[in-house]
Design a protein around this motif. Sequence first.
Motif, PDB file in Angstrom:
ATOM      1  N   ARG A   7       0.821  -1.221   0.000  1.00 19.33           N
ATOM      2  CA  ARG A   7       0.000   0.000   0.000  1.00 19.33           C
ATOM      3  C   ARG A   7       0.848   1.262   0.000  1.00 19.33           C
ATOM      4  O   ARG A   7       0.357   2.336  -0.342  1.00 19.33           O
ATOM      5  CB  ARG A   7      -0.913   0.016   1.234  1.00 19.33           C
ATOM      6  CG  ARG A   7      -1.924  -1.102   1.223  1.00 19.33           C
ATOM      7  CD  ARG A   7      -2.969  -0.876   2.294  1.00 19.33           C
ATOM      8  NE  ARG A   7      -3.763  -2.086   2.474  1.00 19.33           N
ATOM      9  CZ  ARG A   7      -4.940  -2.114   3.084  1.00 19.33           C
ATOM     10  NH1 ARG A   7      -5.450  -1.024   3.584  1.00 19.33           N
ATOM     11  NH2 ARG A   7      -5.600  -3.256   3.209  1.00 19.33           N
ATOM     12  N   THR A 367      -4.426   3.762   2.532  1.00 16.88           N
ATOM     13  CA  THR A 367      -3.035   3.384   2.250  1.00 16.88           C
ATOM     14  C   THR A 367      -2.075   4.093   3.195  1.00 16.88           C
ATOM     15  O   THR A 367      -0.915   3.725   3.303  1.00 16.88           O
ATOM     16  CB  THR A 367      -2.635   3.735   0.798  1.00 16.88           C
ATOM     17  OG1 THR A 367      -2.835   5.137   0.597  1.00 16.88           O
ATOM     18  CG2 THR A 367      -3.445   2.939  -0.204  1.00 16.88           C
ATOM     19  N   SER A 373      -1.396   0.441   6.431  1.00 22.72           N
ATOM     20  CA  SER A 373      -0.367   0.507   5.385  1.00 22.72           C
ATOM     21  C   SER A 373       0.468  -0.770   5.307  1.00 22.72           C
ATOM     22  O   SER A 373       1.143  -1.020   4.321  1.00 22.72           O
ATOM     23  CB  SER A 373       0.554   1.712   5.603  1.00 22.72           C
ATOM     24  OG  SER A 373       1.438   1.449   6.674  1.00 22.72           O
ATOM     25  N   MET A 377      -2.037  -5.240  -0.662  1.00 24.34           N
ATOM     26  CA  MET A 377      -3.194  -5.358  -1.559  1.00 24.34           C
ATOM     27  C   MET A 377      -3.048  -6.645  -2.363  1.00 24.34           C
ATOM     28  O   MET A 377      -1.941  -7.006  -2.766  1.00 24.34           O
ATOM     29  CB  MET A 377      -3.186  -4.210  -2.551  1.00 24.34           C
ATOM     30  CG  MET A 377      -3.186  -2.883  -1.900  1.00 24.34           C
ATOM     31  SD  MET A 377      -4.633  -2.062  -2.454  1.00 24.34           S
ATOM     32  CE  MET A 377      -3.996  -0.426  -2.639  1.00 24.34           C
TER      33      MET A 377
END
Length: 432
Positions: A7, A367, A373, A377
């Motif tokens: 991210r 993100t 974070s 993904m």
Amino acid sequence: ENGTVSRRIFSDDEIYRLEMERIFGRCWLVLGHESLIPNPGDYFTNYMGEDPVIVCRDVAGKVRVFLNTCRHRGNTVCLFDRGNTRAFTCSYHGWSYDTTGKLVGVPFLEEAYYGKLDKDASGLVEARVASFCGLIFGCWDKQAVPIDEYLGDFGWYMKQLYFAEELQLAVHPQKYMTATNWKLPSDNFAGDHYHTSITHATSRILGMFGRITEHQTDTGRFEVALGMHSLGGLETGGRDILERDRTRAESLGPEVVAWLAERHARWQNRMADVPAQAKSFSRGNIFPNFSFSGSGGGSAFGSISFYLWHPRGPGKTEVWHWCAVERGAPEAAKQAAIVSSSRGGLSGAGFFGQDDSANFEGVTKNTRPYVSSLVPMRYDMSMEYEGEWPGQESWVVGGLPGEIGPNFSEHNQRRFYSVWASLMRDERPSHG
Ligand code: FES
Ligand code: FE
């Protein structure tokens, strides 16, 4: 390699700065369409990454791209969106440049510079320019491969399908800001058919969704991942669409009926040697930030939308949306395409644009917070079935260049991010 993406690449300031150098400073970037500047002296302004540029047809008819910044003290030289001119004159101290970028006017030249100013070395900074199927590309990198090579197999699809008919941009671009990272809409257009029926469920209101579903089951869709830089989704135009178009043409008049028949014959002819009989694109992305989509599932009355996702910091994108129509189409068909584009394209007031922006912004927002974070993904959908997937035998994909994948897959996005990563790792000195 494992189908995940950190991210951080959507929120980190240092990564963003490197993208300006290694992605937007090196790739061929779409800037517009030749139909915007038919005559000598015509120009429009745009951006390459965050850098403002002037795209101009010079007195001799050659298309040129200049950095829109004065060589004296850096002011913006051209303040307008578009126009026709013999020279660009800076509003600060009045240096002026002709349409070839040459510095031709300096106020008080003798009194101020005593004849010592090298005017030839003080022209506007110029980018490389290329044109392909009417699209104008600019590039800062002297070492970049020629445009045909950059587009790879995707050039075939541009010529045969998407840009096969001569296009013109019908209306001036809509522009809006969205709180998202530029890569998210780009990767979405590169091949995210997975989101369409969910994100765009609102299109039921327009009665579009039923048609999309019907179309999917009747004719099948597949994606193509082409060349190194060029990613696009393709759909086969179903017979039902042609039938609907015929009914619509009849309501619009005999010249529209005649145009539709002639257009259909032309498309059949063009694809005669291709067993797959693909008839239209639904969407695609030319790396890094130019996307396009056709509305109406291959309908002759659908528009073609062009999008530029201009980066404005890691968490912001300035969206430019143009509507392209076929130049040779009757006026009634052009008008239908324009309406279709503002409803169904990602226009500021269109359904699809609002649907998508809400999701892109939601992703971008998550993100940056610390714990979020750290969660990667996922782009690992059907990784084990790249190039070959269960049931593939029943698909007709013969004669199509590039790599073909099933409708639901993230293989195009995986390529998008692997191209991104290889460019970001390239440490050679920048050519900006
Ligand atoms: Fe343009 Fe001085 S900054 S003339
Ligand atoms: Fe969408």
